[in-house]
Structure formats: C-alpha cells, structure tokens
Design an enzyme around this catalytic site. Structure first.
Site, PDB file in Angstrom:
ATOM      1  N   PRO A  12       0.777  -1.123  -0.033  1.00 56.89           N
ATOM      2  CG  PRO A  12       0.097  -0.913   2.294  1.00 56.89           C
ATOM      3  CD  PRO A  12       0.718  -2.000   1.361  1.00 56.89           C
ATOM      4  CG  MET A  13       3.603   2.148  -2.070  1.00 52.66           C
ATOM      5  SD  MET A  13       4.610   1.876  -3.558  1.00 52.66           S
ATOM      6  CE  MET A  13       3.595   0.859  -4.282  1.00 52.66           C
ATOM      7  CD  GLN A  65      -2.062   0.379   4.957  1.00 50.58           C
ATOM      8  OE1 GLN A  65      -1.973   1.127   4.452  1.00 50.58           O
ATOM      9  NE2 GLN A  65      -1.155  -0.657   5.501  1.00 50.58           N
ATOM     10  CB  CYS A  95       1.951   5.489   7.789  1.00 51.61           C
ATOM     11  SG  CYS A  95       2.176   6.861   6.876  1.00 51.61           S
ATOM     12  CE  LYS A 134       3.370  -2.835   4.341  1.00 48.94           C
ATOM     13  NZ  LYS A 134       4.531  -1.525   4.939  1.00 48.94           N
ATOM     14  CG  HIS A 166       8.904  -1.129   6.470  1.00 43.88           C
ATOM     15  ND1 HIS A 166       8.462  -0.132   5.489  1.00 43.88           N
ATOM     16  CD2 HIS A 166      10.082  -0.921   6.261  1.00 43.88           C
ATOM     17  CE1 HIS A 166       9.364   0.572   4.902  1.00 43.88           C
ATOM     18  NE2 HIS A 166      10.421   0.028   5.310  1.00 43.88           N
ATOM     19  CG  ASN A 206       6.906  -3.255   2.873  1.00 44.45           C
ATOM     20  OD1 ASN A 206       6.866  -2.417   3.471  1.00 44.45           O
ATOM     21  ND2 ASN A 206       7.304  -3.413   1.738  1.00 44.45           N
ATOM     22  N   GLY A 207      10.218  -3.789   2.502  1.00 43.50           N
ATOM     23  CA  GLY A 207      11.052  -2.826   2.836  1.00 43.50           C
ATOM     24  C   GLY A 207      12.321  -2.842   2.111  1.00 43.50           C
ATOM     25  N   GLY A 208      12.650  -1.993   1.110  1.00 43.66           N
ATOM     26  CA  GLY A 208      13.841  -2.088   0.360  1.00 43.66           C
ATOM     27  C   GLY A 208      14.087  -3.328  -0.739  1.00 43.66           C
TER      28      GLY A 208
END
Length: 332
Positions: A12-13, A65, A95, A134, A166, A206-208
C-alpha cells in the site's frame, strides 16, 4: 490468509496504489496481492465511500488498508466496506507521516500494542475476511527485539491472521516519510527470527526489496514478500510474478493486449467524468531502459495531462517504444 502458500504483494502506497494503479498492475500479474492506499476510518464513515472504496472486480485479490486507532470506528468502517468485497482488511501500524501521527495512528501505534490489540479484536468481530497488521520493527528509541515480539504477541492473541513487517524502524521525529523509507537501516534478520519463533503464523516482509531475485530469497525465510517503490517505478517486473511465484506460464509480452486493455479502461474512466492523467500517471515507468522509453514517458507525463486528453494518447505512447525489442529484452 494462511502460511500454506507463499504470497507476493504490492505494498500500500499513499497517492500511488489507487484503483487505477491496481487495475494496471493486475494486467501484469493475475496473482499478486494488491493493496489499496491507506484509507482512514473516519473518511469511510463520513466521506465519499463510493470513491474511496469502489474498485474493478478484476483487481482481486485486493486488500483494504485502514488507518485508525479507535476500535469502534475501525469496526464501523469495515461494516461500510463489507459490501465492496475486499479479500483482506489490513491495519496500518507503520506509516510515519505527520498527518498520521496527528491522528495517533500509523507507526506511533507501535508504542501502544494494547491499543492495536483492541483494534484488531474489534475488527475481527465484524470482518468476514482475514484481518492483518502491517507494522515496523519499532519506532524511535524502542528496542526492536522487545517491541516487535510484544506487538506480534498481543495482536495475534487478539485474532490477527497475519503480520506484514516493514524491516526498518520509523523515527517519528526528525525524519520525513521519504527519509523513513530510506535512512533507518534494514534488519531482515529480525523478521526471519520472528517467523522462526512463530512457524504457524503468516509473516510477510517489506522494505527495500528491489528485484524478484531478492523477493525469492526472502520467501525462503518468510511466507510473503511485499514490493513497494520497485513495483511502482518499474512495473514490468510484475509481468514475471505469476511465472516465478505461482507456477504460471511465462508472460508472453503481448504489449498490444495491455495497451488495448488500458485504453478501454481509460475510455470508461473518462466517460464517467475522470481524466486520462488519473490512469496514465501510473504507467510511466513501464518501459524503463528500452529504446523509446524516454519519449513514452514524455507523452504520458505531458500529453496525458492536457485538458480533453483521450485514450489515443496511450496508443501514441506505446507507438514510441520498440515493442519488438521489449519482447526480446524480457523486460520483467
């Protein structure tokens, strides 16, 4: 959601993974789990629900989300969202934006795992699909070795079906949201350890994560892998997801089929009062690195933003690319 099958997801972004983006991504992968942008519970309760929650049926599997910290409001938001048919409901505990902090939700909830547990418990009472969380590995001065398992234990006891992690801390003061995605060091090992300690719990990472090779490596240790910016900025990599992770035949590179599908979708969106730019902006990175990609980007960034722009702009953009070369290059 269970951990019996590995899951590839697009993160989700905010401002990116809207319904137009998800429709485009679904044309590239039939199986990737797609997430909405974070939608605040209050917005669903008081705002334009149809605009916030509606999506094309082809987007499945798709997860909603939610942002919030009030159990009753989150439950009410889920009740409103239920008729739309999402496949999962996810609570944002990661977030770090100022807007989210001012509402005391998102990453700052890492500091109050008891509140997150109450939220999950309330959400589970009304949801008919899996409820997931998340999170980050910690925030500010927290010790992730303590904070992360504490959060996991409480939300799982409250009924959470899965945890997406994340693998970075979030710094609530001193770093921007963009910096929080890049500066805090990644710690994949702690996520792997959480999975080893909880073999029956679905844990995703998640992450990178920048490539499908990296995703494949993570899936040796955890149940799911989630790509964010890489999937958005170089969406062609999604065209190999079904083959790499779900046993489907390799993507045949029929870019004309994709073009026609997006033109038809854009036409319908424009006829309903939308603008071409709403759709085209998510497609800009598709042919990165190939002959004609620069002109393709120019057309989608400039011509698609003009008043009255129609689906023919997408045709012009695709025509600027050497699609034969795209097929040979196997751009995924």
């Amino acid at each position: 959601m269970t951990n019996s099958a590995k899951v590839f997801a697009v993160a989700p972004m905010i401002d990116w993974t809207d319904r137009h983006c998800r429709y485009f991504h679904r044309r590239l992968s039939r199986n990737a789990l797609l997430y909405t942008e974070m939608v605040v519970a209050d917005a669903i309760i008081h705002g334009p629900r149809e605009r916030l929650l509606s999506f094309d049926s082809s987007e499945h599997p798709v997860a909603l989300q939610l942002g919030g910290s009030d159990p009753a409001k989150l439950a009410k938001a889920i009740a409103f969202a239920e008729p739309y048919g999402y496949d999962e409901i996810n609570l944002n505990v990661g977030c770090p934006s100022d807007r989210v902090q001012s509402g005391t939700f998102g990453a700052c909830l890492m500091l109050t795992p008891d509140v997150v547990a109450l939220c999950v418990e309330a959400m589970k009472k009304v949801a008919t699909v899996p409820v997931t969380v998340k999170c980050r590995i910690g925030v500010d001065e927290q010790d992730p070795e303590r904070a992360l398992p504490a959060l996991i234990n409480q939300v799982v006891d409250a009924g959470a079906d899965a945890i997406w992690i994340h693998a970075r801390k979030a710094w609530l003061k001193g770093l921007s949201p963009k910096e929080n995605r890049e500066i805090p060091p990644l710690d994949y090992d702690i996520v792997y350890r959480m999975k080893a300690q909880r073999p029956d719990l679905f844990i995703g990472i998640n992450g990178g994560v920048a490539t499908l090779d990296e995703a494949e490596h993570h899936l040796k240790h955890v149940d799911g892998v989630m790509l964010g910016r890489a999937a958005y900025q170089t969406p062609a990599l999604l065209s190999d997801v079904d083959h790499r992770f779900y046993g489907a035949s390799p993507f045949q590179g029929d870019w004309m089929v994709l073009r026609d599908a997006m033109m038809d979708y854009a036409r319908r969106h424009i006829e309903s009062g939308g603008r071409l730019q709403h759709v085209a902006r998510h497609m800009v990175g598709l042919f990165s690195g190939l002959p004609g990609a620069r002109r393709y980007r120019q057309i989608l960034s400039t011509d698609a933003a003009r008043d009255g722009a129609g689906p023919e702009v997408l045709a012009a953009a695709f025509a600027a690319v050497d699609l034969t070369e795209a097929e040979r290059a196997e751009i995924a």
